[in-house]
Structure formats: structure tokens, C-alpha cells
Scaffold this active site. Structure first.
Site, mmCIF file in Angstrom:
data_model
loop_
_atom_site.group_PDB
_atom_site.id
_atom_site.type_symbol
_atom_site.label_atom_id
_atom_site.label_comp_id
_atom_site.label_asym_id
_atom_site.label_seq_id
_atom_site.Cartn_x
_atom_site.Cartn_y
_atom_site.Cartn_z
ATOM 1 N N GLU A 5 27.273 -76.829 50.190
ATOM 2 C CA GLU A 5 26.073 -76.635 50.964
ATOM 3 C C GLU A 5 25.927 -77.616 52.158
ATOM 4 O O GLU A 5 25.716 -77.316 53.403
ATOM 5 C CB GLU A 5 24.660 -76.588 50.412
ATOM 6 C CG GLU A 5 24.583 -75.300 49.391
ATOM 7 C CD GLU A 5 23.393 -75.030 48.574
ATOM 8 O OE1 GLU A 5 22.960 -76.299 48.035
ATOM 9 O OE2 GLU A 5 22.690 -74.092 48.685
ATOM 10 N N GLU A 27 25.632 -73.020 40.720
ATOM 11 C CA GLU A 27 24.186 -73.080 40.491
ATOM 12 C C GLU A 27 23.619 -71.906 39.434
ATOM 13 O O GLU A 27 22.715 -72.105 38.493
ATOM 14 C CB GLU A 27 23.017 -72.851 41.621
ATOM 15 C CG GLU A 27 23.118 -74.175 42.442
ATOM 16 C CD GLU A 27 24.128 -74.075 43.551
ATOM 17 O OE1 GLU A 27 25.134 -73.397 43.250
ATOM 18 O OE2 GLU A 27 24.194 -74.918 44.356
HETATM 19 N N1 CAA Z 1 23.893 -84.198 38.683
HETATM 20 C C1 CAA Z 1 23.774 -85.323 37.731
HETATM 21 N N2 CAA Z 1 24.670 -85.648 36.856
HETATM 22 C C2 CAA Z 1 26.079 -84.531 36.810
HETATM 23 C C3 CAA Z 1 26.148 -83.972 37.835
HETATM 24 C C4 CAA Z 1 25.038 -83.470 38.641
HETATM 25 N N3 CAA Z 1 25.183 -82.346 39.627
HETATM 26 N N4 CAA Z 1 27.512 -83.224 37.541
HETATM 27 C C5 CAA Z 1 27.898 -84.187 36.557
HETATM 28 N N5 CAA Z 1 27.034 -85.018 36.290
HETATM 29 C C6 CAA Z 1 27.357 -85.849 35.156
HETATM 30 C C7 CAA Z 1 27.608 -85.431 33.814
HETATM 31 O O1 CAA Z 1 26.495 -84.945 33.178
HETATM 32 C C8 CAA Z 1 28.612 -86.494 32.907
HETATM 33 O O2 CAA Z 1 27.584 -87.395 32.670
HETATM 34 P P1 CAA Z 1 27.944 -88.415 31.439
HETATM 35 O O3 CAA Z 1 29.358 -89.242 31.920
HETATM 36 O O4 CAA Z 1 26.893 -89.257 31.406
HETATM 37 O O5 CAA Z 1 27.945 -87.422 30.112
HETATM 38 C C9 CAA Z 1 29.251 -86.879 34.431
HETATM 39 O O6 CAA Z 1 28.622 -86.629 35.663
HETATM 40 C C10 CAA Z 1 30.689 -86.606 34.460
HETATM 41 O O7 CAA Z 1 30.760 -85.170 34.449
HETATM 42 P P2 CAA Z 1 31.685 -84.389 33.632
HETATM 43 O O8 CAA Z 1 31.983 -84.925 32.372
HETATM 44 O O9 CAA Z 1 31.344 -82.782 33.805
HETATM 45 O O10 CAA Z 1 33.232 -84.710 34.469
HETATM 46 P P3 CAA Z 1 34.413 -83.685 34.951
HETATM 47 O O11 CAA Z 1 35.049 -84.336 35.765
HETATM 48 O O12 CAA Z 1 34.869 -83.083 33.860
HETATM 49 O O13 CAA Z 1 33.591 -82.426 35.783
HETATM 50 C C11 CAA Z 1 32.350 -81.509 37.663
HETATM 51 C C12 CAA Z 1 32.979 -82.762 37.096
HETATM 52 C C13 CAA Z 1 33.135 -80.310 37.890
HETATM 53 C C14 CAA Z 1 31.566 -82.039 39.011
HETATM 54 C C15 CAA Z 1 31.294 -81.214 36.823
HETATM 55 O O14 CAA Z 1 30.386 -82.292 36.355
HETATM 56 C C16 CAA Z 1 30.324 -80.157 37.231
HETATM 57 O O15 CAA Z 1 30.355 -78.905 36.944
HETATM 58 N N6 CAA Z 1 28.960 -80.604 37.269
HETATM 59 C C17 CAA Z 1 27.985 -79.505 37.896
HETATM 60 C C18 CAA Z 1 28.101 -79.247 39.335
HETATM 61 C C19 CAA Z 1 26.938 -78.303 39.660
HETATM 62 O O16 CAA Z 1 26.535 -77.526 38.998
HETATM 63 N N7 CAA Z 1 26.514 -78.498 40.669
HETATM 64 C C20 CAA Z 1 25.488 -77.635 41.274
HETATM 65 C C21 CAA Z 1 24.141 -78.543 41.091
HETATM 66 S S1 CAA Z 1 22.669 -77.577 41.454
HETATM 67 C C22 CAA Z 1 22.561 -77.677 42.935
HETATM 68 O O17 CAA Z 1 23.267 -78.416 43.845
HETATM 69 C C23 CAA Z 1 21.213 -77.067 43.689
HETATM 70 C C24 CAA Z 1 21.232 -76.776 45.061
HETATM 71 O O18 CAA Z 1 21.711 -75.930 45.408
HETATM 72 C C25 CAA Z 1 20.458 -77.847 45.794
#
Ligand code: CAA
Length: 696
Positions: free
Chosen positions: A104, A124
Site C-alpha cells: 500500500e 491481510e
Molecule cells: N508485523 C510484526 N511482526 C512480523 C510481521 C508483521 N507484519 N511479519 C513478520 N513478523 C515477525 C514474525 O512474527 C517473526 O518474528 P519472530 O522471529 O519473533 O518469530 C519475524 O518477523 C520473521 O518472520 P517470518 O519467520 O515469517 O520470516 P519469513 O522470512 O519466513 O517471512 C514474511 C517473511 C513473508 C514477511 C512473513 O513474515 C509474512 O508473511 N509476514 C506477514 C505479512 C503480512 O501479513 N502483512 C500484512 C500485515 S496487515 C496490514 O498491513 C494491514 C494494513 O493494510 C495496514
């Protein structure tokens, strides 16, 4: 600007760099830093601005840990607005994953360049949310509502190539120097006096859209994600993008975002997100434990499970030797694997070339000498201790000394199996779920002597083959099946007390599970359960005072083994998996109750749900007490990924927390009073209920 966002000048280009490990989430200080940096960029004499991130990824979304707490300023939208209104070209330079709020943010930049390996998406919906930073309004304007619906309701990220094809990415630049590529692109924009492309102003693709598209999308989402609210709200937002001016659409998005953000479903799905990640951690594993490299694998047994397990490795590009005792079984097993791949190819999941490449990685064998050099063996032979012991003794001599030996047993004692080898530290359980090539769960069973290195290797393998690995301890049935035993037990007792199969399954299905316990029995095969009971000497060797329902035995004795024979608890039409209630079974159940002297009564849905769910929860509590599961959230992950428990309920333990453990415990005590033979409240449940605690 803040500790996580810096602004520097690179010649005549302003460069804003985000550095908020591990995934550059849009935490409060990042939003503040972006706001300050873009303000600075707007006021200086640079000609364009590049937004780039340090570390492994572009902004991967909002900071999920901030959800559920009051949002600290600045707001997302305020930050986004500042970016979009920059009076000079803003270019997002994307590597890793630009997800959610990350994409975004990029959509508010006037242009986007990316490394070829980058992925972008709006995931999301998997957190029970909708893109709440203008994504539902901007993406349809950029790529059209149909493509946007696909991206937003599936949550599946696009590759950079796909994103470029639909118009999300303007140019793919050299991976080795993303910043240089982005600066060159920005200079080109300046030289060409390119317009400041504000996505909010692009209205062509959202004008004159047929509303029927949204009804169709709603129905599709209902069929594919039954019971999930977020996909429906995502569709509402995209429809708003096509029927309202931008600002009104954005207001609608905000209203619905607040609604989903405070929903129980989203709380549950966010719990599962973090639970999945917590499950990858073993509390006592020393830091720096490194997994062994697994380059070649062998699977012993080419039955349904063995074949499915072999497919996982082939899919991940790992050569696998599929070993069987006899030619006939081997040929049959391979034919099933091929048929599975062909079916996937027909559905468009693989090309024919990919099928051949995968089949090429599976080497059939009848000879233990062929597996001398493999790094990992997964044994999937008949579920019998003597057979398994014989196989493991043989594996111990046939494989190199550092090869890891894993058993796919679903019930047997891994320690006893390990004891027949000279390397018990390299033995563990890897319990796959059927169909093994599809189900995401892998229970990694840690034996008494399993080394940390072996455990870490199994966890790494799980990740490589796209499974969610959860480490569990040794006990009968491990976590998932041990709990299932009590759940299935209640389903049968409900039958003898007054329910019909469709009543029990209907209540559980309506709660949101993929199928009820009895339909699940028909799917798995009633002969399987019967054989397990016979192995245990049931019902003759039933423990004193225990309750036993013989209805499944009676159904088995009629030759009704479930779907495979077209009849079980239900009857099935040829080639169709839909269960139909069967008067023959209804009569059998009524007769059984009469013969046992049970007066049948009418049982409401609420009681069915309570008894089946609390049976899971009560046993889950015992499993926690005994340390068989490390944490309650591991049990939730097991049920969501292995047993069709809906993520929007967060798994059985989270579900119990939501209801309140005092309420759950009170009901369990009532059940125990009425039926002490099948209910004994777990001490941990009692303790948490009495102290106002929760599992999670
Ligand atoms: N917020 C906070 N913490 C997050 C995070 C986030 N969005 N995404 C990942 N983390 C944290 C994980 O909990 C993990 O923490 P720990 O090491 O303490 O366990 C750490 O970051 C690493 O994450 P992964 O183990 O998942 O690492 P990866 O390399 O395998 O994957 C990734 C990376 C693809 C970014 C994956 O973490 C992921 O899919 N994250 C979520 C992405 C997501 O859903 N984003 C949308 C958020 S909602 C939003 O954005 C609302 C809006 O419109 C405003």
C-alpha cells in the site's frame, strides 16, 4: 529521521531508507520516520525520491503486534497521503516481499521498480483483515477490479514478473544494485518530465463495472472460505472502489477495516499467525544448533502415505528413492503417484514437463543397498511394532552412520523403535497427515534420545517441503490423534444417547470444521479404526469402568468401510463424496441403544458442540500438563493445519480461551458427574479455570 528511517541525498536524488528488522514492518516509528522524510524530501531541491529498505525485504506490512492496542499517531492514511502528494516523482524500490501496508505504501509512490525475485501482495485476508491503507481502493484503480479481487481475496502474493504484467510494477531492475536501478529509473522520469502518477486519480478501470462480478466473487469466497468474514468485507471494499469516488471508498474501507480489526475472527487468525511461528521454536534447543544438509532421501513403503511423502520431496527438487518389498506394491505405488501428478496437471497446477521432472526425481527400488548414501529415511510401512523394528534394524546397517531415520508412525512408541538401532540420537518421528502431499501439518516426534541436531534437521526439512512442523513428545497418538480419540469417542456416545450421524456432523460442520467426526471416519476408512481397536484387544480388554460404544464395529461388520465401499456411517453415490443419511444405519443405531438399555433423548446442537469440542480441550490440557506439547498454541496449529479446524476459531485451545476456561471447566465437571466413565476433568484446566487463566 527516526532510528528506523533515514533520509540522505545521493546526488540530486533523495533516498529514504527503512531499517526495521526483521521485516521492516510499519511500526509507529517507521510511520513517523516516513512522514518526516517525505516532508524533508518535499522541501529540498532534490529532483526525485527513492523509497528503499535495508535487510531482507521491503516493508512487509503493518506491525501486527500493534493490532488490538490503541494506534499511536501518525496514522497510516496520513503517512500515505503525504507520500502520494509529494511534488516530485516518488519511486518505490522493492526487494523481498512488499506485503499489506508495504504494498500500500508502494502504491502511494508514483512509480514502482522491483528486483526480479521480489513478491508483492495483500495478505491481510489471511489475518482476518482487509487492506486498510487504501489498498482496496488503489489496487482496483491500477489493475482493474477483477485482478484486484483475486489478489485481495486470495491473499496470495504475485511474483515481480506477474506484478509487472498487470501493471503493479513499472520496471524490473538489476537485483545486484536495486538502488542504482531505482535512481536510474527516477532520472529517466525526470528527463521525460513524466507525470506524477497518483493511483487515486486513475478511474478508467473502476468505471462502468458490472456489479454481478461482486456477487459471483461473494459466492466463490463462500464456497472456498466457508465461514470467513474477511473475504466478504474485502469484496465489499472493492465494490465500493467501483461505485464511489475515491475518498468515499476510502472511508468505507476504513469503516470495514475497523470492523474486522476488532472481530473475534481476526484475533483468532492473528493468533494462528504467531502460533505458527512460535511452533518453529524448541524451548531448550541450544542457540547455534545447525541442521544437517539433506540432499538425498529414501522413503520406505510405497503405500498411500509413502507415495504421498515421496511426492513432497520430489516437489521440493530433492531426489528420493522409493523402496518397497515387492515389485507389485512398488509398481502400484508409483502408478498412484503418477495418477496424483496427472490429476494436478489436468487442474493446471503443474505443466506436463514439471510432472515428468518430479517423476524423474523418484527412483523406485527393491533393494536396501540402493539407499546407502541417503541423508534421511522416512519409514512408512505397515503400522505394527514388530514390522517397524525389523525395518529399523535393517536401516541401521543399510544406511551411512550419520543418516537420520524417521518413522511415520501415528501411534507407536518412537523410543522403542529407536532402541533397535545403534543411533537413537538420529531417530525421530515424522508424522505426516493424509493426503501427505497436500496436508500442511507435520508432527515432529522427539524421542528420549533424539539429538538437537536431528530435531533441527527435521524442522528445516519441514520448511523445505512446505510443511508446518510442530515438535511433540512421545505418547500414544502424539498430540493430534490422542485428542481425536476423545473427540471421536464423544461422537459415538452421542449416537447411542439419541443423535444420528448427521446431527453430530451437522453441528460440528456448522461450527466451522471442514467435516464432522463421523464423516471423517468414512473418509479415513472405518476398517482402519477397527484394525487399531483389534490390535489393542478392544473391546475385550477394555480398562475397568471405561465406556465403549460398539456402533462402529457393527457398521464395519456389515462391510461398510466408509467412502471406499460406498457406505459407512452414510451412504455414497458412485463417484461422489457427498454423505447421504442412511435409514439402515439409523435403524442400527436405534436398535443398539435399545439393546444397551439406553433411553434415547433429544440432544441439542449446543450440547453436541460442547461435548465434542471440550473433549478435545480437556485432553489438550493433559497433553500440556505432560509436556507432550510445548505450548497451547502448538496444539492450535496442529488442529488448524492437520484436522480442518477453522483458523477463524484459532484452534481448540484458543477457542476454549475465547469461551472462558471457567465456563468450559464447569461444563466438563457436569459431564463428568453424568458420565464419569468418559470424562475426567484435567487438573490444568481446573487450575486455570480457578485462577482466571487461559491456555494461550
Ligand atoms: N508485523 C510484526 N511482526 C512480523 C510481521 C508483521 N507484519 N511479519 C513478520 N513478523 C515477525 C514474525 O512474527 C517473526 O518474528 P519472530 O522471529 O519473533 O518469530 C519475524 O518477523 C520473521 O518472520 P517470518 O519467520 O515469517 O520470516 P519469513 O522470512 O519466513 O517471512 C514474511 C517473511 C513473508 C514477511 C512473513 O513474515 C509474512 O508473511 N509476514 C506477514 C505479512 C503480512 O501479513 N502483512 C500484512 C500485515 S496487515 C496490514 O498491513 C494491514 C494494513 O493494510 C495496514
Amino acid at each position: 529521521m527516526t532510528h528506523s528511517v533515514s533520509y540522505t541525498r545521493d546526488g540530486d536524488i533523495g533516498v529514504i531508507t527503512v531499517n526495521n528488522p526483521p521485516v521492516n514492518a510499519l511500526s509507529q516509528h517507521v510511520r513517523q520516520g516516513l512522514l518526516d522524510s517525505f516532508r524533508q524530501a518535499a522541501s529540498d531541491d532534490t529532483v526525485a525520491t527513492v523509497l528503499i529498505c535495508d535487510g531482507r525485504t521491503f516493508i512487509a506490512g503493518a506491525d501486527i503486534t500493534e493490532f488490538g492496542k490503541p494506534l499511536q499517531p501518525p496514522s497510516f492514511l496520513g503517512t500515505m497521503e503525504m507520500i502520494e502528494n509529494l511534488p516530485k516523482p516518488a519511486v518505490a524500490a522493492i526487494h523481498g516481499t512488499a506485503l499489506g501496508g508495504g504494498l500500500e505504501t508502494a502504491l502511494c509512490c508514483h512509480y514502482r521498480v522491483a528486483a526480479a525475485s521480489a513478491r508483492v501482495g495483500l495478505p491481510e485476508v489471511s489475518l482476518g483483515l482487509l487492506p486498510g491503507g487504501g489498498g482496496t481502493q488503489r489496487l482496483p484503480r491500477l489493475i482493474g477490479p477483477e485482478a484486484a479481487l483475486q489478489v485481495i481475496t486470495s491473499g496470495v502474493p504475485m511474483t515481480a514478473g506477474q506484478a509487472q504484467a498487470v501493471g503493479v510494477i513499472d520496471e524490473i531492475v538489476d537485483e545486484a544494485d536495486l538502488l542504482a536501478g531505482a535512481k536510474a529509473f527516477a532520472h529517466k522520469l525526470v528527463a521525460e518530465a513524466a507525470p506524477l502518477k497518483k493511483v487515486r486519480d486513475l478511474n478508467d478501470k473502476v468505471t462502468g463495472v458490472d456489479p454481478a462480478m461482486f456477487d459471483a466473487a461473494r459466492q466463490r469466497a463462500n464456497a472456498e472460505r466457508r465461514g470467513f468474514e474477511a473475504p466478504q468485507r474485502c469484496i465489499d471494499c472493492v465494490e465500493a472502489a467501483c461505485s464511489l469516488p475515491f475518498d468515499e471508498g476510502l472511508a468505507k474501507e476504513q469503516e470495514l477495516f475497523r470492523q474486522v480489526l476488532t472481530s473475534q475472527q481476526s484475533a483468532a487468525q492473528r493468533h494462528i499467525f504467531f502460533a505458527e511461528r512460535a511452533a518453529a521454536k524448541v524451548a531448550d534447543m541450544p542457540k547455534g544448533t545447525t541442521p544437517l544438509a539433506i540432499k538425498r532421501v529414501a522413503v520406505i513403503g510405497a503405500g498411500t502415505m509413502g507415495g504421498g511423502i515421496a511426492m513432497n520431496f520430489a516437489n521440493a527438487g530433492i531426489p528420493v528413492t522409493l523402496l518397497e518389498a515387492g515389485r507389485e506394491f512398488l509398481d502400484k505405488g508409483l502408478a498412484v503417484v503418477r495418477a496424483n501428478y496427472d490429476r494436478s496437471a489436468k487442474r493446471g497446477r503443474f505443466t506436463t514437463a514439471q510432472v515428468e521432472q518430479r517423476m524423474g526425481l523418484i527412483t523406485p527400488s527393491l533393494n536396501y543397498a540402493d539407499i546407502a548414501e541417503v541423508d534421511l529415511v522416512v519409514e512408512a510401512v505397515f503400522e505394527n511394532m514388530d514390522v517397524k523394528k525389523e525395518v529399523f534394524a535393517r536401516l541401521d546397517t543399510a544406511t551411512k552412520p550419520d543418516c537420520i531415520l524417521a518413522t511415520n508412525t501415528s501411534t507407536l512408541d518412537v523410543n522403542e523403535i529407536a532402541a533397535v538401532t545403534k543411533r537413537p540420537d538420529k531417530v525421530l518421528g515424522t508424522h505426516f497427515f493424509s493426503p501427505a502431499n497436500v496436508m500442511r501439518l507435520l508432527e515432529i516426534v522427539r524421542g528420549e534420545k533424539t539429538s538437537f541436531e536431528t530435531l533441527a534437521t527435521a524442522q528445516a526439512v519441514a520448511k523445505t517441503i512446505n510443511k508446518i512442523g510442530v515438535v511433540v513428545g512421545v505418547c500414544d497418538g502424539f498430540v493430534g490423534n490422542r485428542m481425536l480419540h476423545y473427540y471421536g469417542g464423544q461422537a459415538q456416545f452421542l449416537l447411542e444417547e439419541g443423535c444420528m450421524p448427521q446431527d453430530v456432523d451437522g453441528a460440528v460442520y456448522d461450527l466451522g470444521l471442514a467435516m464432522g467426526p463421523l464423516a471423517m471416519g468414512d473418509l479415513a476408512g472405518l476398517d482402519v479404526g477397527w484394525r487399531v481397536r483389534r490390535e489393542r484387544g478392544l473391546p475385550e480388554r477394555l480398562p475397568e469402568g471405561a465406556r465403549y460404544c460398539a456402533i462402529p464395529d457393527l457398521i464395519y461388520e456389515k462391510g461398510r468401510y466408509g467412502q471406499k465401499t460406498g457406505a459407512g456411517y452414510y451412504r455414497y453415490e458412485a463417484g461422489d463424496r457427498t454423505p447421504h443419511p442412511d435409514p439402515e444405519i439409523e435403524q442400527l443405531i436405534i436398535n443398539y441403544s435399545r439393546e444397551k438399555g439406553i433411553e434415547r433423548r433429544s440432544i441439542g446442537r449446543e450440547e453436541i458442540v460442547e461435548r465434542t469440542m471440550y473433549a478435545l480441550v480437556n485432553e489438550g490440557a493433559r497433553i500440556l500438563e505432560e509436556g507432550i506439547a510445548q505450548r497451547a498454541s502448538d496444539i492450535d496449529v496442529i488442529y488448524v493445519y492437520g484436522y480442518g479446524f477453522p483458523a477463524y476459531l484459532g484452534g481448540p485451545m484458543f477457542y476454549a480461551d475465547t469461551i472462558g476456561l471457567d465456563t468450559v471447566y464447569k461444563r466438563v465437571c457436569e459431564f463428568a458427574e453424568q458420565d464419569p466413565a468418559s470424562w475426567q476433568p484435567a487438573p490444568l484446566l481446573k487450575q486455570l479455570a480457578e485462577t482466571g487463566g487461559a491456555f494461550n
